[in-house]
Every structure is written in C-alpha cells, then in structure tokens.
Design a protein around this motif. Structure first.
Motif, PDB file in Angstrom:
ATOM      1  N   SER A 186       0.827  -1.186   0.157  1.00  9.89           N
ATOM      2  CA  SER A 186      -0.010   0.086  -0.034  1.00  9.89           C
ATOM      3  C   SER A 186       0.980   1.189   0.013  1.00  9.89           C
ATOM      4  CB  SER A 186      -1.024  -0.026   1.139  1.00  9.89           C
ATOM      5  OG  SER A 186      -0.920   0.888   1.915  1.00  9.89           O
ATOM      6  N   TRP A 187       2.007   1.158   0.732  1.00 17.41           N
ATOM      7  CA  TRP A 187       2.895   2.430   0.858  1.00 17.41           C
ATOM      8  C   TRP A 187       3.449   2.554  -0.629  1.00 17.41           C
ATOM      9  CZ3 TRP A 187       7.409   4.189  -0.678  1.00 17.41           C
ATOM     10  CH2 TRP A 187       7.808   5.458  -0.103  1.00 17.41           C
ATOM     11  N   VAL A 188       3.829   1.632  -1.177  1.00 17.24           N
ATOM     12  CA  VAL A 188       4.400   1.885  -2.737  1.00 17.24           C
ATOM     13  C   VAL A 188       3.474   2.207  -3.671  1.00 17.24           C
ATOM     14  CG1 VAL A 188       5.343   0.420  -4.820  1.00 17.24           C
ATOM     15  CG2 VAL A 188       6.177  -0.069  -2.464  1.00 17.24           C
TER      16      VAL A 188
ATOM     17  N   THR B  94      13.293  -8.552   7.146  1.00 15.70           N
ATOM     18  CA  THR B  94      14.442  -7.617   6.645  1.00 15.70           C
ATOM     19  C   THR B  94      14.325  -7.420   5.315  1.00 15.70           C
ATOM     20  OG1 THR B  94      15.629  -8.730   8.564  1.00 15.70           O
ATOM     21  CG2 THR B  94      17.126  -7.334   6.954  1.00 15.70           C
ATOM     22  N   CYS B  95      14.559  -8.674   4.682  1.00 18.89           N
ATOM     23  CA  CYS B  95      14.217  -8.349   3.056  1.00 18.89           C
ATOM     24  C   CYS B  95      12.984  -7.812   2.682  1.00 18.89           C
ATOM     25  CB  CYS B  95      14.313  -9.875   2.463  1.00 18.89           C
ATOM     26  SG  CYS B  95      15.598 -10.806   2.891  1.00 18.89           S
ATOM     27  N   ARG B  96      11.933  -7.997   3.317  1.00 14.17           N
ATOM     28  CA  ARG B  96      10.515  -7.331   2.730  1.00 14.17           C
ATOM     29  C   ARG B  96      10.732  -5.682   3.089  1.00 14.17           C
ATOM     30  NH1 ARG B  96       6.489 -11.768   2.736  1.00 14.17           N
ATOM     31  NH2 ARG B  96       7.515 -13.706   3.251  1.00 14.17           N
ATOM     32  N   SER B  97      11.532  -5.404   3.900  1.00 19.43           N
ATOM     33  CA  SER B  97      11.156  -4.033   4.418  1.00 19.43           C
ATOM     34  C   SER B  97      12.340  -2.977   3.611  1.00 19.43           C
ATOM     35  CB  SER B  97      11.552  -3.785   5.861  1.00 19.43           C
ATOM     36  OG  SER B  97      12.909  -4.133   6.335  1.00 19.43           O
ATOM     37  N   LEU B  98      13.183  -3.777   2.961  1.00 18.39           N
ATOM     38  CA  LEU B  98      14.019  -3.155   2.141  1.00 18.39           C
ATOM     39  C   LEU B  98      13.770  -2.619   0.517  1.00 18.39           C
ATOM     40  CD1 LEU B  98      16.826  -2.274   3.230  1.00 18.39           C
ATOM     41  CD2 LEU B  98      17.851  -4.260   1.987  1.00 18.39           C
ATOM     42  N   ILE B  99      13.048  -1.338   0.746  1.00 21.22           N
ATOM     43  CA  ILE B  99      12.361  -0.911  -0.640  1.00 21.22           C
ATOM     44  C   ILE B  99      13.244   0.235  -1.378  1.00 21.22           C
ATOM     45  CG2 ILE B  99      10.552  -0.102  -1.483  1.00 21.22           C
ATOM     46  CD1 ILE B  99      10.252  -2.869  -0.756  1.00 21.22           C
ATOM     47  N   SER B 100      13.784   0.179  -2.314  1.00 18.55           N
ATOM     48  CA  SER B 100      14.618   1.089  -2.865  1.00 18.55           C
ATOM     49  C   SER B 100      13.938   2.163  -3.902  1.00 18.55           C
ATOM     50  CB  SER B 100      15.684   0.487  -3.717  1.00 18.55           C
ATOM     51  OG  SER B 100      16.530   1.332  -4.501  1.00 18.55           O
ATOM     52  N   THR B 101      14.637   3.514  -3.346  1.00 22.75           N
ATOM     53  CA  THR B 101      13.892   4.380  -4.206  1.00 22.75           C
ATOM     54  C   THR B 101      15.035   4.830  -5.346  1.00 22.75           C
ATOM     55  OG1 THR B 101      14.823   6.038  -2.747  1.00 22.75           O
ATOM     56  CG2 THR B 101      12.787   5.585  -2.483  1.00 22.75           C
ATOM     57  N   ARG B 102      16.002   4.203  -5.452  1.00 27.12           N
ATOM     58  CA  ARG B 102      17.014   4.426  -6.499  1.00 27.12           C
ATOM     59  C   ARG B 102      17.225   3.253  -7.178  1.00 27.12           C
ATOM     60  NH1 ARG B 102      19.781   9.329  -6.079  1.00 27.12           N
ATOM     61  NH2 ARG B 102      20.357   8.715  -8.151  1.00 27.12           N
ATOM     62  N   GLU B 103      18.083   3.261  -8.407  1.00 30.92           N
ATOM     63  CA  GLU B 103      18.324   2.300  -9.365  1.00 30.92           C
ATOM     64  C   GLU B 103      19.158   1.014  -8.482  1.00 30.92           C
ATOM     65  OE1 GLU B 103      19.073   5.371  -9.708  1.00 30.92           O
ATOM     66  OE2 GLU B 103      18.318   5.956 -11.606  1.00 30.92           O
TER      67      GLU B 103
ATOM     68  N   SER C 143       1.555   6.746  -6.863  1.00 33.40           N
ATOM     69  CA  SER C 143       0.578   7.479  -7.389  1.00 33.40           C
ATOM     70  C   SER C 143       0.698   9.028  -7.163  1.00 33.40           C
ATOM     71  CB  SER C 143      -0.796   7.032  -6.955  1.00 33.40           C
ATOM     72  OG  SER C 143      -0.880   6.685  -5.651  1.00 33.40           O
ATOM     73  N   GLY C 144       1.772   9.134  -6.276  1.00 37.30           N
ATOM     74  CA  GLY C 144       2.060  10.562  -5.880  1.00 37.30           C
ATOM     75  C   GLY C 144       3.210  10.951  -6.852  1.00 37.30           C
ATOM     76  N   GLY C 145       3.757  10.174  -7.724  1.00 31.43           N
ATOM     77  CA  GLY C 145       4.773  10.718  -8.527  1.00 31.43           C
ATOM     78  C   GLY C 145       6.318   9.916  -8.309  1.00 31.43           C
ATOM     79  N   GLY C 146       6.006   9.425  -7.189  1.00 30.78           N
ATOM     80  CA  GLY C 146       7.489   8.531  -6.536  1.00 30.78           C
ATOM     81  C   GLY C 146       7.876   7.567  -7.511  1.00 30.78           C
ATOM     82  N   THR C 147       8.993   7.145  -7.495  1.00 26.63           N
ATOM     83  CA  THR C 147       9.608   5.897  -8.095  1.00 26.63           C
ATOM     84  C   THR C 147      10.257   4.907  -7.181  1.00 26.63           C
ATOM     85  OG1 THR C 147      10.145   7.246 -10.097  1.00 26.63           O
ATOM     86  CG2 THR C 147      10.887   4.921  -9.972  1.00 26.63           C
ATOM     87  N   VAL C 148       9.729   3.859  -7.333  1.00 26.47           N
ATOM     88  CA  VAL C 148      10.617   2.570  -6.677  1.00 26.47           C
ATOM     89  C   VAL C 148      10.941   1.608  -7.501  1.00 26.47           C
ATOM     90  CG1 VAL C 148       9.569   0.540  -5.100  1.00 26.47           C
ATOM     91  CG2 VAL C 148       9.112   2.578  -4.354  1.00 26.47           C
ATOM     92  N   TYR C 149      12.105   1.128  -7.254  1.00 22.13           N
ATOM     93  CA  TYR C 149      12.951   0.391  -8.463  1.00 22.13           C
ATOM     94  C   TYR C 149      12.769  -1.053  -8.089  1.00 22.13           C
ATOM     95  CZ  TYR C 149      14.583   4.860 -10.105  1.00 22.13           C
ATOM     96  OH  TYR C 149      14.653   6.216 -10.656  1.00 22.13           O
ATOM     97  N   CYS C 150      12.364  -1.408  -6.918  1.00 24.07           N
ATOM     98  CA  CYS C 150      12.466  -2.994  -6.594  1.00 24.07           C
ATOM     99  C   CYS C 150      11.643  -3.714  -7.621  1.00 24.07           C
ATOM    100  CB  CYS C 150      11.893  -3.117  -5.216  1.00 24.07           C
ATOM    101  SG  CYS C 150      12.887  -2.503  -4.077  1.00 24.07           S
ATOM    102  N   GLY C 151      12.090  -4.813  -7.995  1.00 27.89           N
ATOM    103  CA  GLY C 151      11.264  -5.763  -9.202  1.00 27.89           C
ATOM    104  C   GLY C 151      11.753  -7.052  -9.185  1.00 27.89           C
ATOM    105  N   LYS C 152      11.034  -8.077  -9.730  1.00 25.81           N
ATOM    106  CA  LYS C 152      11.729  -9.366 -10.128  1.00 25.81           C
ATOM    107  C   LYS C 152      12.935  -9.317 -10.897  1.00 25.81           C
ATOM    108  CE  LYS C 152      10.085 -14.023 -11.068  1.00 25.81           C
ATOM    109  NZ  LYS C 152       9.170 -14.785 -11.254  1.00 25.81           N
TER     110      LYS C 152
END
Ligand code: SF4
Length: 240
Positions: A28-30, A125-134, A35-44
């Motif tokens: 929900s945070w991501v 620990t792994c689930r909570s690491l969400i990256s805002t950069r490449e 939707s506010g224009g921010g970018t999250v880079y985490c993915g498969k």
C-alpha cells in the motif's frame, strides 16, 4: 514455563502473520508513493540488495530452514561455514558488514535466475528494504565512489521518505524492525529468551544442529549447540 513443540508452531505462526502484515503495508505504501509521482525500483530479477548481510529472528530463520531442499541446504551450509571462518577476530560491525559485502557474494538463497528461492518465507529484513534509487546503488561500496558522484546521489534522494543517507524507505524499515522486536518479545515470553542472528547461520544451525530442538530445552542448551558448531560470535548470533 512449559515449552513444547507447540511453542514452535506458535512462533512460526506469529512470524507468518508479521510478514503478511508488512507485505500489505509495503504494497500500500508503494502504491501511494507511485501514485504521488515517486519511483520505487524494486522488482523481479533485481537482486543487488541480496549481497547485503541479512539478520533476522529465530522463528523467521526456522521457517526458511523448513522450506529448503537438500541442495539449498548445502549452499546455506557452505555460506555459514565460510562466514564463520571469515569473521574470526572481527569485533566491529562496520568491518563485518564490509567483509560480508566484499567476500561473501550473494545470499545463498538466491537462485540461478537471480530470484529469491524462499520468496514466500523471506524474512522481514528483506521485505522491508524498498529502494527509491536504481538497483546498482543497493550493492554499491560508497568508499569506492567518487565524491562528486556521491554528492549527486545524496542530493537526488527524496529526504521526506528515505532513511537518509540511504536510499531505502525509512518508514518501512522501521516497521520491519518493530515487527522483529515484537517477534523477539514473543520468543522471550514463550521460551524465556530470544535469538537473533545472521540468516544463513541460523538456518544452518536449525537444519544441521537442531537449534529448534535445543531451544525447546532452554537457553543453556541452545547456547551449547551454537558454541559446539563454532558460531558463538556476537556478530553472528545473539541471545537476549
Ligand atoms: S532471503 Fe531472498 S530476498 Fe532475502 S537476501 Fe536472500 S535471496 Fe535475497
């Protein structure tokens, strides 16, 4: 305090609930951030954060240990024994983290396709690491990055959301830590002590040295198993 194998089931159930809770919060945070224009880079297939040392509570490690087949178990054993030998004489956390990044390579649970082989039970620990950069920044050694590039990186961070000076989302990391602490309290309430440590080490101890069985017999027996396997190092396993 009566401790039975039911106690392990309770600890595992609670760990699952905490992981599901964090998963929903992260999603929900991501969604909101995007939707506010921010970018999250985490993915498969994005795996650079899997080169960092992962530390977790006992119950989450036990869930991973139960998820592995023989081949995966061998990979974890190799990792744990290599790390054990590498950290002999190391006492400071920064040196440990640097050694881990430079010498240990990727998490032994990462598969050949670059995906997490224990994704459904991966720790908080792994689930909570969400990256805002490449993704390249997730495994970067900042000591080796030119000052100008480092400054440009820092200037580009969204300070409202990151855990500055990192590029990871602060509120999600804090939430993961709070849930881990709740897990530790549950373990203290049910077993009389809490165990926390390196994921690969704890998984190996559960698989090859029956750490779970020892934990049911009490803190002294758990410590004995950890010590006899050679992992009684404060940077690898702690009991509180
Ligand atoms: S458990 Fe999975 S997500 Fe976590 S570091 Fe290992 S491979 Fe990556």
């Amino acid at each position: 305090m009566t401790v039975t194998s039911e106690t392990l089931t309770q600890l595992l159930d609670q760990a699952t609930q905490q992981q599901m809770f964090l998963e929903m919060f992260v999603r929900s945070w991501v969604d909101d951030y995007r939707s506010g224009g921010g970018t999250v880079y985490c993915g498969k297939g994005c795996r650079n954060c899997c080169s960092l040392a992962v530390h977790t509570g006992f119950a989450e490690a036990l869930a991973v240990a139960r998820h592995l087949d023989e081949e995966q178990g061998k990979g974890v054993e190799k990792y744990a024994v290599t790390l054990r030998d590498l950290v002999q004489g190391v006492r400071e956390l920064p040196q440990y983290l640097r050694l881990h990044r430079d010498e240990m390579g990727f998490c032994p649970l990462l598969n050949a396709e670059g995906a997490c082989s224990v994704y459904p039970v991966r720790p908080l620990t792994c689930r909570s690491l969400i990256s805002t950069r490449e993704s390249a920044w997730c495994g970067a050694d900042f000591a080796k990055i030119a000052p100008q590039e480092r400054e440009a990186f820092l200037a580009g961070l969204d300070r409202k959301v990151v855990s500055f000076p990192s590029h990871y989302v602060g509120v999600l990391q804090e939430s993961g830590k709070e849930l881990e602490e709740a897990g530790a309290q549950q373990m203290r309430a049910l077993l009389g002590f809490a165990l926390y440590g390196n994921l690969g080490v704890l998984v190996h101890l559960c698989r090859k040295h029956d750490l779970a069985g020892a934990a049911l017999q009490g803190s002294a027996q758990a410590l004995r198993v950890i010590s006899e396997a050679g992992f009684d190092h404060p940077l690898l396993v702690t009991m509180t």
